[in-house]
Design a protein around this motif. Structure first.
Motif, PDB file in Angstrom:
ATOM      1  N   VAL A 131       0.850  -1.185   0.000  1.00  0.00           N
ATOM      2  CA  VAL A 131       0.000   0.000   0.000  1.00  0.00           C
ATOM      3  C   VAL A 131       0.888   1.238   0.000  1.00  0.00           C
ATOM      4  O   VAL A 131       1.768   1.383   0.854  1.00  0.00           O
ATOM      5  N   ASP A 132       0.666   2.101  -0.983  1.00  0.00           N
ATOM      6  CA  ASP A 132       1.401   3.357  -1.068  1.00  0.00           C
ATOM      7  C   ASP A 132       0.636   4.410  -0.266  1.00  0.00           C
ATOM      8  O   ASP A 132      -0.342   4.995  -0.737  1.00  0.00           O
ATOM      9  N   THR A 133       1.098   4.650   0.943  1.00  0.00           N
ATOM     10  CA  THR A 133       0.437   5.626   1.812  1.00  0.00           C
ATOM     11  C   THR A 133       0.958   7.039   1.582  1.00  0.00           C
ATOM     12  O   THR A 133       0.400   7.998   2.133  1.00  0.00           O
TER      13      THR A 133
ATOM     14  N   MET B  52       9.447  -2.848  -0.613  1.00  0.00           N
ATOM     15  CA  MET B  52      10.017  -4.176  -0.392  1.00  0.00           C
ATOM     16  C   MET B  52       8.949  -5.126   0.134  1.00  0.00           C
ATOM     17  O   MET B  52       8.229  -4.800   1.071  1.00  0.00           O
ATOM     18  N   PRO B  53       8.826  -6.335  -0.421  1.00  0.00           N
ATOM     19  CA  PRO B  53       7.787  -7.271   0.028  1.00  0.00           C
ATOM     20  C   PRO B  53       8.114  -7.930   1.367  1.00  0.00           C
ATOM     21  O   PRO B  53       7.218  -8.449   2.036  1.00  0.00           O
ATOM     22  N   TRP B  54       9.390  -7.973   1.753  1.00  0.00           N
ATOM     23  CA  TRP B  54       9.790  -8.607   3.010  1.00  0.00           C
ATOM     24  C   TRP B  54      11.087  -7.965   3.483  1.00  0.00           C
ATOM     25  O   TRP B  54      11.681  -7.147   2.792  1.00  0.00           O
ATOM     26  N   GLY B  55      11.509  -8.360   4.702  1.00  0.00           N
ATOM     27  CA  GLY B  55      12.737  -7.797   5.253  1.00  0.00           C
ATOM     28  C   GLY B  55      12.454  -6.706   6.280  1.00  0.00           C
ATOM     29  O   GLY B  55      11.297  -6.393   6.592  1.00  0.00           O
TER      30      GLY B  55
ATOM     31  N   MET C 100       3.822  -1.823   3.967  1.00  0.00           N
ATOM     32  CA  MET C 100       2.549  -2.171   4.580  1.00  0.00           C
ATOM     33  C   MET C 100       1.754  -2.992   3.573  1.00  0.00           C
ATOM     34  O   MET C 100       1.512  -2.550   2.447  1.00  0.00           O
ATOM     35  N   LYS C 101       1.330  -4.199   3.968  1.00  0.00           N
ATOM     36  CA  LYS C 101       0.749  -5.135   3.020  1.00  0.00           C
ATOM     37  C   LYS C 101      -0.725  -5.377   3.303  1.00  0.00           C
ATOM     38  O   LYS C 101      -1.208  -5.179   4.428  1.00  0.00           O
TER      39      LYS C 101
END
Length: 584
Positions: free
Chosen positions: A51-53, A62-65, A70-71
């Motif tokens: 989500v682009d807040t 980044m999807p992880w790390g 925010m997913k």
């Protein structure tokens, strides 16, 4: 000099050379089948919905790390949280966690597939186009900032089928959608890559409207295996000096002759140059440098080699086609036999009324001229040029935009399919034409064998040996051409392997290394066998004129029958005694 090695080397030595080449050929297949891994590896990814807040410190998601975005799990959650579609970013990190990319992977091809659910109120329209706002970034450690590598706004046409009836009961079922070309990078010089994909929606401009309800985005990343790359580089490094040495040795022997090189010898030398050009392992530099043009350069090298190889086969067969007598004999009485290879010298030396020689002056004028073959070589050059333009339209553009694909539009797809179909048809027609030429060579040679019984035993056996050796070489040539066709067919089939007991034989790897080794061995053999022999004989056989002998008296002698017209004719006895037959 006394002809070429193929006609002067003893049968025992030729068999030894043939066995050694055959063992090397088997070794190249085994290297790919038993040592090298599969040429490529495919890794599947599921895009993470970020989500682009508007509050992120970086524009990359980044999807992880530790710096993960925010997913959300699905679009129902996005609707519940009133998150607009334009604020959803699909993020994919290449490679998977705890993995690294390597320059040994050589290239990276990414395929895209949409998971689209069927909804009665939101169906996929005919000819629907998806607009994709995509960015690619890289970094070489896990703490550095991402550096943008490419950014583009692309369109892809959806091709989806719904296999069941479109009713309310079937809502939620997924369409079956074709894979879409997404990205191709010609160098993998960084450890980590990040893809951020947006599907911007603008109802007024009809952007991403009528594309169904997209649930997920799946990606398949394909790259060359590092183990296969090392085996491939090792083969190139070994074969380059081998072909280079034999090529220099061959041309040195040609230049030592008292006559200028004939067309066939020049074409053989050009074939060696093209083989050396494709062998030079410049790919080693791609390990330390970010050379994204290596794929295009590799295609150009292959195109030059295959054009030269196809042209060589045409000229090689054409220069051995016969329009004149294989040789002409005249009975002079008392068992004597006279042989004539050139009408003018023969009539000067043997002016007897009963001597009639076949006039082949027009035939000899036609041979040894490259312009004679323009009808056959011209289409090969034109076809290669068309394939080069097609490659430039694809990989040439990808040097600046890795997301470009000629398959993305209808016109591009039709053009690409037309090129592939025409290329396949032309390849089949070429092979049939080559078989026809070889058949004509065999037929003409066989038609002249009726003159052999009039010769002495030693001379007859010698020429029968020459004919057999030449026919065998032509059959090897056809085998090489057939193996090439089979290789291209198998390379298009899905990658697979066979299991033999406890060993796994990778089909694609074995054919890649085997066919590549076959070309090198074939070029090596041609330059070796058609190099001028070092053997020298007496003046009676080096004069280049007709020979008179008593067939009965010399039938038991071991006579070397290669008449050395080295200052006039060509590399082998078969070549010297055959004329040029025009092929229309």
């Amino acid at each position: 000099m006394a002809g070429a090695i193929i006609e002067n080397m003893s049968t025992k030595k030729l068999v030894i050379v043939g066995v050694i080449l055959l063992l090397f050929q088997a070794f190249t297949f085994m290297v790919g089948g038993l040592i090298a891994p599969s040429p490529t590896t495919a890794i599947h990814y599921m895009a993470t919905k970020c989500v682009d807040t508007g509050k992120q410190e970086t524009k990359w998601f980044m999807p992880w790390g530790p710096d993960q975005c925010m997913k959300i799990k699905n679009f129902d959650e996005a609707m519940a949280k009133k998150i607009e579609a334009n604020n959803i970013v699909f993020a994919v990190h290449i490679p998977l966690p705890n993995k690294e990319m390597s320059p040994w992977f050589q290239f990276m091809l990414v395929i895209l597939q949409f998971d689209i659910a069927f909804k009665m109120y939101n169906q996929i329209e005919d000819g629907a186009m998806v607009t994709i706002d995509v960015g690619l970034a890289y970094r070489d450690d896990t703490v550095s900032e991402w550096t943008e590598m490419a950014h583009s706004l692309e369109q892809r046409k959806l091709s989806c089928n719904f296999t069941t009836s479109k009713t309310h009961e079937n809502e939620g079922r997924y369409y079956e959608c074709d894979l879409l070309p997404f990205m191709e990078v010609g160098s993998v010089s960084h450890k980590y890559y990040l893809l951020n994909i947006r599907l911007p929606v603008n109802e007024r401009k009809k952007v991403n409207v009528g594309i169904g309800e997209i649930k997920d985005i799946r990606l398949v990343s394909i790259h060359q295996n590092g183990g296969f790359t090392k085996v491939w580089f090792a083969m190139k490094t070994f074969l380059t000096p081998s072909i280079l040495i034999i090529m220099i040795w061959y041309w040195r022997r040609i230049t030592l002759m008292s006559r200028p090189p004939v067309l066939l010898e020049k074409v053989i030398f050009a074939l060696g140059i093209s083989m050396t050009f494709i062998n030079i392992p410049v790919e080693w530099f791609s390990i330390g440098f970010n050379w994204t043009w290596m794929l295009l350069f590799g295609d150009i090298r292959q195109g030059i080699f295959y054009s030269m190889l196809l042209s060589f086969w045409i000229i090689f067969c054409g220069e051995h086609l016969m329009d004149t007598q294989f040789f002409t004999t005249w009975g002079l009485g008392s068992g004597q036999v006279k042989m004539c290879e050139s009408c003018v010298p023969a009539t000067k030396i043997f002016p007897e009324p009963g001597l009639h020689c076949t006039n082949n002056s027009q035939d000899q004028t036609e041979r040894n001229r490259f312009s004679v073959y323009w009808k056959q070589v011209g289409p090969i050059v034109f076809g290669s040029f068309c394939l080069f333009i097609f490659d430039m339209c694809e990989r040439g553009v990808q040097l600046t935009n890795p997301f470009y694909s000629i398959w993305a539009s209808d016109v591009g797809t039709e053009l690409a399919m037309a090129f592939i179909i025409v290329a396949g048809i032309c390849a089949c027609l070429y092979f049939l034409f080559l078989c026809f030429m070889v058949f004509q060579v065999f037929r003409n040679i066989s038609g002249k064998r009726t003159s052999l019984p009039a010769m002495s035993k030693a001379r007859r056996l010698h020429y029968e040996g020459l004919i057999f050796r030449f026919k065998f070489l032509m059959l090897v040539t056809l085998t090489c051409a057939a193996m090439t066709v089979i290789f291209f067919i198998i390379s298009q089939v899905n990658e697979g392997h066979w299991h033999w007991g406890g060993h796994t034989v990778q089909v694609n790897s074995a054919f890649f290394t085997g066919i590549y080794g076959m070309w090198n061995l074939y070029v090596f053999a041609i330059m070796f066998l058609y190099a001028p022999s070092h053997k020298r004989y007496g003046g009676e056989q080096s004069s280049g004129q007709c020979i008179t002998e008593d067939a009965g008296a010399n039938s038991g002698e071991d006579i070397q029958l290669t008449t050395t017209i080295t200052h006039v004719d060509g590399p082998t006895e078969i070549y010297k005694m055959t004329g040029k037959e025009a092929q229309e």
